[in-house]
Design a protein around this motif. Structure first.
Motif, PDB file in Angstrom:
ATOM      1  N   HIS A 189       0.639  -1.048  -0.005  1.00 35.52           N
ATOM      2  CA  HIS A 189      -0.104   0.054   0.020  1.00 35.52           C
ATOM      3  C   HIS A 189       0.589   1.039  -0.295  1.00 35.52           C
ATOM      4  O   HIS A 189      -0.036   2.808   0.365  1.00 35.52           O
ATOM      5  N   GLU A 190       2.026   1.031  -0.038  1.00 36.18           N
ATOM      6  CA  GLU A 190       3.128   2.313  -0.243  1.00 36.18           C
ATOM      7  C   GLU A 190       2.985   2.150  -0.933  1.00 36.18           C
ATOM      8  O   GLU A 190       4.145   1.586  -2.363  1.00 36.18           O
ATOM      9  N   LEU A 191       2.083   3.687  -1.707  1.00 32.01           N
ATOM     10  CA  LEU A 191       2.362   4.029  -3.681  1.00 32.01           C
ATOM     11  C   LEU A 191       3.568   4.593  -3.922  1.00 32.01           C
ATOM     12  O   LEU A 191       4.324   4.167  -5.400  1.00 32.01           O
ATOM     13  N   ALA A 192       4.423   5.448  -3.000  1.00 24.63           N
ATOM     14  CA  ALA A 192       5.545   6.230  -3.785  1.00 24.63           C
ATOM     15  C   ALA A 192       6.611   5.515  -3.433  1.00 24.63           C
ATOM     16  O   ALA A 192       7.319   5.223  -4.864  1.00 24.63           O
ATOM     17  N   PHE A 193       6.534   4.287  -2.381  1.00 22.66           N
ATOM     18  CA  PHE A 193       7.595   2.956  -3.095  1.00 22.66           C
ATOM     19  C   PHE A 193       7.327   2.538  -4.142  1.00 22.66           C
ATOM     20  O   PHE A 193       8.109   2.523  -5.012  1.00 22.66           O
ATOM     21  N   ALA A 194       5.913   2.022  -4.708  1.00 23.11           N
ATOM     22  CA  ALA A 194       6.003   1.080  -5.855  1.00 23.11           C
ATOM     23  C   ALA A 194       6.177   2.335  -6.535  1.00 23.11           C
ATOM     24  O   ALA A 194       6.557   1.366  -7.902  1.00 23.11           O
ATOM     25  N   ARG A 195       6.242   3.433  -6.799  1.00 27.25           N
ATOM     26  CA  ARG A 195       6.698   4.417  -7.643  1.00 27.25           C
ATOM     27  C   ARG A 195       7.771   4.300  -7.922  1.00 27.25           C
ATOM     28  O   ARG A 195       8.362   4.226  -8.979  1.00 27.25           O
TER      29      ARG A 195
END
Length: 253
Positions: free
Chosen positions: A204-210
């Motif tokens: 759910h860590e979208l910044a990390f996924a990006r």
């Protein structure tokens, strides 16, 4: 774009519990060395995808291939083939799942020695090298109960690496951690990505996924709604349902 021969290939994956359909025909591919992040609301099927690949859940139908090992779950059960498939991947769990009665080192070598039958001396040497890579060489004799949540999760990552998998599976690896411990675990995963490990990450860590993922896959209702380059999906999603989800996580209030 996926290659003609991806390392992981999933086609038509189905899973239901009674009348509740969890996976409704999931098709997914991951190239060797690629990092793919799975995102979506609770109950969308993300964790069930991982558990199906790692043999913790048996799908009701569909095919899964990792490398040269393929299983058709709609056919008659082939336990030997399913076991070979299970050994192609290793999973890092949300709640660490370390054995509290074993030391850190013993947790890491348990799979290589007992499951894979590798010589203990070889497994110990490799475990120590891996623990050193994540800054835990001095804690090999410690009980997991005496480690911080971030340290426990780093041990969980080392335990998965020690199995020498072709595919690493991460199920919300930071969701059980205090906020100040999240960075140390994400840093280890980012290093693995830079080293060329093939990874499928539920997060759910979208910044990390990006920052880390090559592609992002958005699941909802057991189906893949959208897939594309991480920066594109998270900044300019094509599908309205994806846009609503991303905006809710990035701007929750």
């Amino acid at each position: 774009m996926p290659s003609e021969d991806p390392l992981l290939e999933v086609a038509g994956l189905h899973k239901a519990y009674g009348d509740h359909v969890v996976l409704d025909g999931v098709d997914l591919s991951v190239d060797a060395g690629q990092v793919v992040a799975l995102i979506g609301p609770s109950g969308s099927g993300k964790t069930t995808v991982l558990r199906s690949l790692n043999g913790l859940e048996r799908p009701d139908g569909g095919t899964v291939r990792i490398g040269e090992v393929a299983v058709d779950f709609g056919a008659r059960q082939d336990r030997a083939a399913e076991d070979r498939l299970r050994r192609q991947s290793a999973m890092v769990f949300q709640q660490h799942n370390l054995f509290p009665h074993l030391t850190v080192l013993q947790n890491v070598i348990e799979g290589p020695v007992r499951v894979q039958g590798r010589p203990r001396d070889e497994a110990v040497a490799e475990a120590r090298a891996l623990l050193d890579r994540v800054g835990l060489a001095a804690r090999e004799d410690a009980s997991p109960l005496r480690l911080s949540g971030g340290q426990q999760q780093r041990v969980g990552i080392v335990r998965a690496l020690a199995l020498r998998p072709r595919l690493l599976l991460f199920d919300e690896p930071t969701s059980a951690l205090d906020p100040e411990l999240v960075g140390e675990v994400l840093g280890v995963i980012k290093e693995l990505a830079q080293q060329g490990w093939t990874m499928l990450i539920v997060t759910h860590e979208l910044a990390f996924a990006r920052d880390v993922a090559d592609d992002v896959v958005f699941l909802d209702g057991g189906r893949i709604v959208e897939r594309g380059p991480a920066g594109v999906v998270l900044r300019e999603p094509r599908e309205e349902r994806t846009r609503q989800f991303v905006e809710r996580l990035l701007r929750p209030f």
